[in-house]
Enzyme design. Structure first.
Site, short mmCIF file in Angstrom:
data_model
loop_
_atom_site.label_atom_id
_atom_site.label_comp_id
_atom_site.label_asym_id
_atom_site.label_seq_id
_atom_site.Cartn_x
_atom_site.Cartn_y
_atom_site.Cartn_z
N PHE A 174 0.84 -1.20 0.00
CA PHE A 174 0.00 0.00 0.00
C PHE A 174 0.87 1.24 0.00
O PHE A 174 2.06 1.21 0.37
CB PHE A 174 -0.94 0.01 1.21
CG PHE A 174 -0.24 0.12 2.53
CD1 PHE A 174 -0.03 1.36 3.13
CD2 PHE A 174 0.20 -1.01 3.20
CE1 PHE A 174 0.61 1.47 4.35
CE2 PHE A 174 0.85 -0.92 4.43
CZ PHE A 174 1.05 0.33 5.01
N CYS A 175 0.27 2.36 -0.43
CA CYS A 175 0.94 3.66 -0.41
C CYS A 175 -0.14 4.73 -0.28
O CYS A 175 -1.31 4.42 -0.06
CB CYS A 175 1.80 3.86 -1.66
SG CYS A 175 0.89 3.75 -3.20
N THR A 176 0.22 5.99 -0.43
CA THR A 176 -0.71 7.08 -0.16
C THR A 176 -1.93 7.05 -1.08
O THR A 176 -3.07 7.03 -0.63
CB THR A 176 -0.01 8.44 -0.27
OG1 THR A 176 1.16 8.43 0.55
CG2 THR A 176 -0.93 9.57 0.15
#
Length: 303
Positions: A174-176
């Protein structure tokens, strides 16, 4: 009220330089500010402005080659998130430094926010946060692995050194907003890892759609505008930004002896030279003088 639109799209631009002038002119005409990156692989950035202006810019981007199915995430702010508009030409819209990585060819399995908790709580799944260390420091998912990378370009080397830790595991990333996972999942697939997943829409969509009482998110999410951080419901968080190092700080950190407005905080005071600090002090002086003159260019630069 300002509308904020965070977007990215991988497509093929033959000559990004040809796209830049009209895009920048439209943003300026519509009083839209922020930052957009253009590269041969696509477009990435966050912009803010009046509702009509954001709609006009998004319509323009959707009309660019291969961008008809552009998606974006929106939020609002009662103060201007950016001080000016920048459209920059780059080699990559998110820098990973892996020329063979191509998200247009193949990416991991998208997981909707409402299905994310069930996936990451399974015993055979390892959860990896692909963001930078200063982002992870203020919030992440429960049990997530922190690679402690300074930049996204460090991720491939970290994976090479640590991949044996995750033998026989499915990998959830996951990331922003999702863009880094487009590249990181393609990279892992290229390394022979078949069971790769990523959070669709990133942390921002998760915080927007998953109720706080059902959430496995802990802390705040760093964002690349003057909100600095957001929490559940995309409510603006408590963090400020040190303009010496661009890392998030809390209001109480301003009481520390290392803090100097626009110059340093406890995280960077020992990382910069006296010459750097002198330059930052001059910059801060110019910002103060510009504000006294009523120059709105600096309205979104509080520290």
């Amino acid at each position: 009220m300002y509308t904020i639109a965070a977007l990215y799209h991988f497509t093929r631009f033959e000559d990004p330089a040809d796209i830049k002038p009209a895009l920048l002119d439209l943003c300026v005409a519509q009083e839209v500010k922020g930052s957009l990156l253009l590269a041969k692989e696509g477009i990435n950035g966050t912009i803010a402005g009046p509702r009509a202006g954001i709609d006009a810019v998004l319509a323009h981007i959707k009309a660019l080659p291969g961008c008809a199915d552009l998606e974006w995430k929106e939020a609002t702010s009662d103060h201007p998130p950016f001080g000016k508009m920048k459209v920059r030409l780059k080699k990559e819209i998110v820098t990973m430094g892996q020329p063979d990585v191509d998200p247009r060819a193949r990416v991991g399995n998208y997981i909707e926010p409402q299905d994310w908790n069930d996936l990451i709580q399974q015993d055979d799944v390892v959860v990896i946060d692909t963001r930078n260390d200063y982002e992870v420091a203020i919030g992440t998912f429960e049990g997530a692995v922190d690679p402690k990378t300074v930049s996204f370009g460090d991720f491939p080397a970290w994976w090479e050194e640590n991949q044996t830790r995750f033998h026989n595991k499915r990998v959830a990333m996951f990331c922003t907003g999702g863009i880094r996972c487009e590249k990181s999942t393609n990279y892992l697939l290229g390394q022979g890892i078949e069971d790769v997943y990523h959070l669709k829409g990133g942390i921002l969509r998760y915080l927007e759609e998953v109720p706080a009482e059902q959430s496995t998110w802990q802390g705040e999410c760093f964002v690349f505008d003057n909100r600095v951080s957001v929490g559940h419901g995309l409510e603006e968080g408590p963090h400020l930004l040190c303009h010496g190092c661009r890392r998030p700080i809390l209001p109480e950190d301003m009481e520390r002896p290392e803090f100097e407005l626009g110059v340093s905080c406890h995280q960077c005071a020992h990382e910069t030279t006296e010459a750097d600090k002198a330059r930052f002090r001059e910059r801060q002086k110019q910002i103060r003088l510009a504000r006294e003159r009523g120059d709105k260019t600096y309205a979104g630069n509080p520290l």
